[in-house]
Design a protein around this motif. Structure first.
Motif, short mmCIF file in Angstrom:
data_model
loop_
_atom_site.label_atom_id
_atom_site.label_comp_id
_atom_site.label_asym_id
_atom_site.label_seq_id
_atom_site.Cartn_x
_atom_site.Cartn_y
_atom_site.Cartn_z
N ARG A 1 8.70 6.74 -1.99
CA ARG A 1 8.49 6.98 -0.57
C ARG A 1 8.04 5.68 0.10
O ARG A 1 7.29 4.89 -0.49
CB ARG A 1 7.46 8.08 -0.34
CG ARG A 1 7.83 9.41 -0.99
CD ARG A 1 6.94 10.54 -0.54
NE ARG A 1 7.15 11.75 -1.30
CZ ARG A 1 8.14 12.61 -1.09
NH1 ARG A 1 8.99 12.38 -0.11
NH2 ARG A 1 8.26 13.69 -1.84
N THR B 1 10.38 9.48 -7.93
CA THR B 1 10.08 9.58 -6.50
C THR B 1 9.75 8.20 -5.95
O THR B 1 9.03 7.43 -6.58
CB THR B 1 8.90 10.53 -6.25
OG1 THR B 1 9.18 11.80 -6.84
CG2 THR B 1 8.63 10.71 -4.78
N SER C 1 1.02 5.38 -3.77
CA SER C 1 0.31 6.64 -4.06
C SER C 1 1.23 7.85 -4.00
O SER C 1 0.95 8.88 -4.62
CB SER C 1 -0.85 6.81 -3.08
OG SER C 1 -0.38 6.84 -1.74
N ASP C 2 2.33 7.76 -3.25
CA ASP C 2 3.28 8.87 -3.14
C ASP C 2 4.53 8.66 -3.98
O ASP C 2 5.47 9.45 -3.89
CB ASP C 2 3.69 9.07 -1.67
CG ASP C 2 2.53 9.50 -0.80
OD1 ASP C 2 1.53 10.00 -1.36
OD2 ASP C 2 2.61 9.33 0.43
N SER C 3 4.57 7.61 -4.79
CA SER C 3 5.74 7.28 -5.60
C SER C 3 5.41 7.38 -7.08
O SER C 3 4.25 7.40 -7.49
CB SER C 3 6.25 5.87 -5.26
OG SER C 3 6.52 5.73 -3.87
#
Length: 462
Positions: A188, A186, A168-170
């Motif tokens: 994470r 990105t 969800s954060d990548s």
């Protein structure tokens, strides 16, 4: 007078007392005798001596060794030992300091967490068992003995967690970007210790950093690609590692979009009638383009007359058209067309006719067991001259391989024969192609000089 008494030691005793009456107030006083006083002093001395000896002969509880620090992976089982000597009638308790929770007292489990248990080896070791360790179990654990004053020691339970990439954060698994624009990838991850993030390209190519240098491995959660080009298209691997196996990775495909481009190796191709010829184009495009051939404003489909081949590699495509049994109506301009959602482009190839090559006479003789071949040149084989130049086609002894001359002036010969053959034909190129004619005349002179040298060499041997 005799009286009985229950002393502090729980022993019944009989002693004599002296009863005296005072004449003045008629009161009665009971006075111990001198013998009884001496006996009491002796008893107190004996009790004191027994206490001293008992204390000397019996040690207080003490810890035999410290509690080791234990490291365990998430989900595994862990054991914390507490070794106590001379425990006697005292009790051992386990406490989780970080959560201020009493876990066990002696052999009883106090905590309501079912993953905790305690065992005793009937000697001096008390083991605290933690099954399926979770991250909240990390922290300091105290082993305590209820002496006065209380004694205790502390050990640490370290819970390590393998890395996990947080989707969800990548960046999502596939991303598209127009050529010459900027993009940031990105990645994470969580875990304990904190994971290290590094980037690699799946094809092993280098990663361009700030348009100045290329590296094979880039460290950091963010990968910035500046003015991205089509050569940077492909799969990028985000790898997270923290020393706790297994390491994890995520594959991110970067698609670089651009309109089609076409490169034509030979824009001018000559071939005799009745033969087969192949022409080709190279295209680059993304999204993947639709590529096809056009002749006389009609799309060419695979038939007995035409054969098409398309080879794709990433954003590159090689188009080949084979024209079989060329006839007069097959000469002309052929177009290779490539189009996608971003644009359309085409390349043009002119197919022109050249005469069929002929085979020159050859004289073969034997001398000293060695067979040699001489290529004979006749008067009618001298190069023809014209204002527009001369067209040359070299072939092997089988006459099936032809030399193609493109507008760039390159000459490709398919002959592998040891025999040197020269066929000179009238020029078939328009007056407008004077540059090509000049190049052909130069190649004619070189071939004639080379042939003359070979003939002289063979004659000298004979």
């Amino acid at each position: 007078m005799l009286l009985t008494n229950y002393n502090s030691g729980g022993v019944w005793s009989v002693r004599s007392i002296l009863v005296r009456r005072r004449a003045t107030d008629n009161t009665i006083r009971i006075l111990p005798t001198q013998r009884d006083t001496h006996r009491n002093h002796m008893c107190l001395l004996v009790i004191y001596m027994v206490t001293i000896v008992s204390q000397v002969m019996t040690d207080d509880p003490r810890f035999a060794e410290p509690i080791p620090n234990v490291t365990v992976a998430l989900g595994r089982d862990a054991n914390l030992p507490c070794v106590v000597e001379n425990l006697g009638s005292y009790k051992v308790a386990w406490i989780h300091i970080d959560r201020q929770m009493i876990l066990t007292i002696h052999r009883h489990v106090i905590s309501r967490v079912p993953r905790f248990s305690v065992s005793h080896d009937n000697a001096k070791t008390w083991l605290l068992h933690v099954s399926s360790v979770q991250q909240e179990d990390r922290g300091y654990y105290m082993c305590q003995v209820n002496t006065n004053p209380m004694i205790s020691q502390v050990g640490y339970l370290q819970v390590v967690v393998p890395p996990n990439i947080i989707d969800s954060d990548s960046t999502q698994s596939t991303v598209a970007i127009r050529e010459n624009q900027n993009i940031t990838l990105t990645c994470r991850a969580d875990g304990f210790p904190t994971p290290k993030i590094m980037w690699r390209r799946e094809d092993g190519q280098g990663i361009t950093v700030e348009r100045r240098k290329k590296v094979h491995v880039y460290d950091g959660e963010l990968l910035n690609l500046t003015r991205i080009s089509r050569t940077e298209m492909g799969a990028y691997l985000c790898i997270a590692t923290n020393g706790v196996p297994p390491s994890v990775s995520k594959r991110i495909i970067v698609d670089v979009e651009f309109s089609p481009m076409i490169w034509v190796p030979n824009q001018l191709v000559g071939a005799p009638a009745g033969t087969d010829v192949a022409i080709d184009c190279h295209t680059e495009a993304y999204p993947r383009a639709i590529s096809y051939w056009v002749y006389d404003n009609v799309m060419i489909l695979p038939t007995k007359k035409y054969g098409t081949e398309i080879t794709e590699n990433s954003y590159r495509t090689h188009m080949k058209l084979i024209v079989r049994n060329i006839q007069a109506g097959d000469f002309g301009n052929y177009r290779c067309v490539s189009k996608n959602s971003l644009g359309e482009t085409e390349g043009s190839i002119r197919l022109y006719e050249i005469p069929m090559p002929s085979t020159p006479p050859r004289l073969t003789d034997k001398k000293d067991g060695i067979q040699s071949t001489k290529n004979m040149l006749s008067e009618d084989m001298l190069p023809a001259t014209s204002s527009s130049g001369t067209n040359i086609a070299g072939s092997g002894s089988n006459g099936n391989q032809n030399t193609m001359i493109s507008s760039s002036g390159s000459v490709d010969s398919g002959s592998n024969s040891l025999d040197t053959q020269i066929d000179i034909y009238p020029n078939q190129i328009d007056e407008s192609n004077s540059g090509t004619s000049t190049t052909i005349r130069r190649y004619s002179k070189v071939v004639i000089m080379f042939t003359s040298t070979i003939v002289c060499f063979v004659s000298s041997i004979n």
